[in-house]
Design a protein around this motif. Structure first.
Motif, short mmCIF file in Angstrom:
data_model
loop_
_atom_site.label_atom_id
_atom_site.label_comp_id
_atom_site.label_asym_id
_atom_site.label_seq_id
_atom_site.Cartn_x
_atom_site.Cartn_y
_atom_site.Cartn_z
N LYS A 133 -0.75 18.69 -1.92
CA LYS A 133 -0.32 17.29 -1.84
C LYS A 133 -0.28 16.80 -0.40
O LYS A 133 -0.55 15.63 -0.13
CB LYS A 133 1.05 17.14 -2.50
CG LYS A 133 1.06 17.41 -4.00
CD LYS A 133 0.24 16.38 -4.75
CE LYS A 133 0.32 16.59 -6.24
NZ LYS A 133 -0.48 15.59 -7.00
N TRP A 186 -4.60 1.93 6.09
CA TRP A 186 -3.99 2.89 5.17
C TRP A 186 -3.14 3.91 5.93
O TRP A 186 -2.10 4.35 5.43
CB TRP A 186 -5.09 3.61 4.37
CG TRP A 186 -5.62 2.77 3.24
CD1 TRP A 186 -5.65 1.41 3.17
CD2 TRP A 186 -6.17 3.24 2.01
NE1 TRP A 186 -6.20 1.00 1.99
CE2 TRP A 186 -6.53 2.12 1.26
CE3 TRP A 186 -6.42 4.50 1.49
CZ2 TRP A 186 -7.10 2.21 0.00
CZ3 TRP A 186 -7.00 4.62 0.23
CH2 TRP A 186 -7.34 3.47 -0.51
N ILE A 230 2.05 1.92 -3.42
CA ILE A 230 0.95 2.46 -4.23
C ILE A 230 0.76 3.95 -3.94
O ILE A 230 0.55 4.75 -4.86
CB ILE A 230 -0.35 1.67 -3.96
CG1 ILE A 230 -0.20 0.23 -4.46
CG2 ILE A 230 -1.54 2.35 -4.63
CD1 ILE A 230 -1.36 -0.67 -4.09
N PHE A 231 0.86 4.33 -2.70
CA PHE A 231 0.68 5.73 -2.33
C PHE A 231 1.76 6.61 -2.97
O PHE A 231 1.51 7.78 -3.28
CB PHE A 231 0.71 5.89 -0.81
CG PHE A 231 -0.45 5.23 -0.10
CD1 PHE A 231 -1.61 4.92 -0.79
CD2 PHE A 231 -0.38 4.93 1.25
CE1 PHE A 231 -2.69 4.30 -0.15
CE2 PHE A 231 -1.45 4.33 1.90
CZ PHE A 231 -2.60 4.01 1.20
N TRP A 249 0.83 -1.20 0.00
CA TRP A 249 0.00 0.00 0.00
C TRP A 249 0.87 1.25 0.00
O TRP A 249 0.58 2.24 -0.68
CB TRP A 249 -0.92 0.01 1.23
CG TRP A 249 -2.14 -0.83 1.09
CD1 TRP A 249 -2.50 -1.89 1.86
CD2 TRP A 249 -3.19 -0.67 0.12
NE1 TRP A 249 -3.70 -2.42 1.44
CE2 TRP A 249 -4.15 -1.69 0.37
CE3 TRP A 249 -3.40 0.21 -0.94
CZ2 TRP A 249 -5.29 -1.84 -0.40
CZ3 TRP A 249 -4.54 0.06 -1.71
CH2 TRP A 249 -5.48 -0.95 -1.44
N GLN A 278 -3.69 15.85 0.48
CA GLN A 278 -4.03 14.59 -0.17
C GLN A 278 -3.47 13.41 0.62
O GLN A 278 -4.14 12.38 0.80
CB GLN A 278 -3.49 14.58 -1.60
CG GLN A 278 -3.94 13.39 -2.43
CD GLN A 278 -3.42 13.46 -3.86
OE1 GLN A 278 -2.77 14.43 -4.26
NE2 GLN A 278 -3.70 12.43 -4.63
N TYR A 294 2.87 6.28 -5.89
CA TYR A 294 2.44 6.56 -7.25
C TYR A 294 1.26 7.54 -7.27
O TYR A 294 1.11 8.33 -8.20
CB TYR A 294 2.03 5.26 -7.96
CG TYR A 294 3.21 4.41 -8.36
CD1 TYR A 294 3.89 4.62 -9.55
CD2 TYR A 294 3.67 3.39 -7.52
CE1 TYR A 294 4.98 3.84 -9.91
CE2 TYR A 294 4.76 2.60 -7.87
CZ TYR A 294 5.41 2.84 -9.06
OH TYR A 294 6.49 2.07 -9.42
N VAL A 295 0.45 7.48 -6.23
CA VAL A 295 -0.65 8.45 -6.12
C VAL A 295 -0.09 9.85 -5.87
O VAL A 295 -0.58 10.85 -6.42
CB VAL A 295 -1.61 8.04 -4.98
CG1 VAL A 295 -2.70 9.09 -4.78
CG2 VAL A 295 -2.23 6.69 -5.27
N ILE A 296 0.95 9.93 -5.05
CA ILE A 296 1.62 11.20 -4.73
C ILE A 296 3.09 11.05 -5.10
O ILE A 296 3.92 10.74 -4.24
CB ILE A 296 1.45 11.55 -3.24
CG1 ILE A 296 -0.02 11.48 -2.83
CG2 ILE A 296 2.01 12.94 -2.95
CD1 ILE A 296 -0.25 11.70 -1.35
N LEU A 353 -5.61 10.34 2.57
CA LEU A 353 -5.37 8.90 2.41
C LEU A 353 -5.34 8.20 3.77
O LEU A 353 -5.83 7.08 3.93
CB LEU A 353 -4.05 8.65 1.67
CG LEU A 353 -4.04 8.92 0.16
CD1 LEU A 353 -2.63 8.75 -0.40
CD2 LEU A 353 -4.99 7.99 -0.57
#
Length: 543
Positions: free
Chosen positions: A87, A101, A73-74, A70, A90, A76-78, A94
């Motif tokens: 940001k 998370w 993955i985060f 996870w 954001q 890539y999200v940020i 999350l």
């Protein structure tokens, strides 16, 4: 309703008799009863389905995703290394999804390692310290923006960079990278004065341990003419990477000639220890270069950005003999492996930088032109490159060449590539080809007696027009290794030894919608069958 009525009414199921009014009423009552029963069952079914899905979620594979995954993955999200306020919000959002998370975000230390702050508001020192506290051992980065204000030396308009909170942060927080954007050198002096006060209460200072520092001055250049009072003498002594962006000569000086006579008083002890140096400047003359380059004996990565400077008058010195001598001898940079030249203007004096530097160990050469460059293609890129390689004697070491944002004759690009026979990596980005009556550059290379680019391992054609890119690939790839398709083996067959090419990347410009020329291309299919990593980017269409 009596259930006996069902048997009486079932008589009508086996024939086409017409029920009378009493029988019709009984049938309607039975239908209403069944409809109500169906409704109750549907309601019960929905509850059971909801309960079923609630239990199935408990067994969802997503629940078994490790927190480390996870966290990745985060990132890539940020993807930003340094987070601005949007940001940061954001990232906080999350964490509010669930505890898993939140824990995953806290485990991914890189997400907490970079901050961008503006001195428009008071710095929340405690919050920043807690934020950086979640970064673990990941190197930390801080970018600070000082908004425009009045005279930094005017007591009635205090400089925003004189911030005790920021000074405390820099003195106590162990940072790896620090970037400052402000009006001029006096702002930086004011920050250092505040830092000096903060350091007085500490036994050791984190500021002195910085490895990277970037300074960007946007409006003025108010450095003292006395070298000992220069801000550069107050830089941390452990810095190995330094980026400096000087204000535009139009903003910082009364006339362009003043920029040509303004030195940079950077201490030799600071320059000698640098391994990476970046200079962004549109000043005239050789003065700013002569203050820096002769002492960059250990720099391995060197970056020049001329900010679209169209005319660089490097001979503005009154001592013409000295200028000519410098042009003949150049600046020797014995350790430079990577050289970036950005925002050049084709057929202009800033290209002369190639005749002023000597890089005998150069491996990677990256040349990018100003995007608003006028469409002038009568200049000789190949001559500049060949003369530079010959003067530097780096032909045996040069392996990577990147060329970006320029309009060129096909023959000129072909001549440039002929001058670099040992390349293993070639990138052509946003290149506009003209005068291709005799073929595109790779077609011209195909006719050479001695094969060109025979050691190429990576080819990147970025931001190309699809039809032109297709011609490039057809000419170049087929000439390197002619093949025939074996229908029995269902794979390409060639008697030529295996090609060195291992990676091909192609991306496209936005174009009017038309048939994609590379779809199903047999050359690309053959490359994939031969084990070459082929990535063809999507074409973005406009109506």
């Amino acid at each position: 309703m009596p259930r006996a009525a069902n048997k009486a009414l079932s008589y009508f199921l086996s024939n086409n008799a017409v029920p009378n009014l009493c029988e019709a009423a009984s049938i309607q009552i039975e239908m209403d009863y069944l409809a109500a029963h169906i409704s109750r069952l549907r309601s019960k079914l929905k509850k059971l389905e909801k309960q079923f899905w609630s239990y199935s979620v408990m067994l969802s594979p997503v629940r078994r995703v490790p927190a480390e995954v996870w966290g990745e993955i985060f990132t890539y999200v940020i993807p930003d290394d340094v987070l601005e306020e949007q940001k940061r919000c954001q990232l906080v959002d999350l964490q509010l999804v669930c505890k898993a998370w939140r824990d995953a975000a806290r485990l991914q230390h890189r997400l907490w390692s970079g901050l961008y702050i503006s001195l428009r508001q008071t710095i929340p020192l405690k919050k920043i310290e807690r934020w950086f506290g979640r970064s673990g051992s990941t190197p930390k980065s801080l970018q600070v923006f000082v908004p425009g204000h009045g005279d930094c030396e005017n007591e009635g308009s205090p400089c925003r960079s004189h911030s005790p909170a920021l000074a405390t942060l820099l003195a106590e927080e162990r940072l790896d990278r620090f970037s400052l954007t402000c009006k001029g050198p006096q702002c930086f002096h004011n920050l250092l004065n505040a830092l000096k006060s903060a350091k007085a209460t500490l036994y050791g200072c984190a500021w002195d341990c910085l490895n990277f520092i970037a300074l960007k001055f946007t409006e003025e250049w108010n450095e003292s003419p006395e070298p000992s009072k220069s801000m550069f003498f107050r830089l941390p002594f452990n810095v190995t990477s330094f980026e400096l962006e000087l204000p535009s000569r139009y903003d910082a000086f009364g006339s362009e000639a003043d920029s040509a006579m303004t030195p940079l008083h950077i201490p030799p002890s600071f320059l000698v220890q640098l391994s990476s140096l970046s200079l962004r400047c549109d000043w005239q003359g050789l003065q700013w270069l002569e203050c820096v380059l002769p002492l960059c004996t250990n720099v391995q990565t060197l970056k020049f950005d001329f900010l679209g400077l169209e005319s660089w008058e490097h001979d503005t010195s009154s001592d013409e003999t000295h200028v000519q001598q410098r042009l003949r001898s150049g600046f020797l940079l014995p350790q430079v492996r990577t050289l970036y030249l950005q925002n050049l203007v084709a057929d202009s004096h800033p290209m002369d930088i190639l005749s002023l530097i000597l890089t005998p160990q150069l491996v990677d050469l990256d040349i990018g032109f100003h995007r608003n460059d006028p469409e002038d293609s009568d200049w000789k890129l190949a001559e500049h490159i060949l003369a530079f390689v010959k003067r530097s004697n780096c032909g045996a070491s040069l392996r990577c060449f990147r060329l970006r944002h320029v309009q060129l004759k096909a023959g000129e690009l072909a001549n440039t590539l002929r001058a670099l026979p040992l390349l293993t990596h070639l990138t052509l980005e946003d290149i506009v080809m003209i005068e291709m009556e005799n073929g595109d550059p790779f077609y011209l290379l195909k006719t050479d007696v001695q094969p060109s680019l025979s050691r190429l391992e990576t080819l990147e054609l970025l931001h190309f027009r699809p039809n032109l890119c297709h011609n490039f690939l057809q000419s170049f790839l087929q000439s390197r290794r002619p093949y025939r398709w074996d229908p029995e083996e269902q794979k390409p067959s060639s008697e030529v030894p295996e090609d060195t090419l291992k990676r091909l990347i192609v991306t496209f410009q936005t174009i009017p919608k038309e048939k994609q020329p590379l779809k199903g291309d047999p050359v690309l299919r053959a490359l994939r069958e031969c084990g070459v990593l082929v990535h063809i980017g999507p074409i973005s269409y406009i109506d």
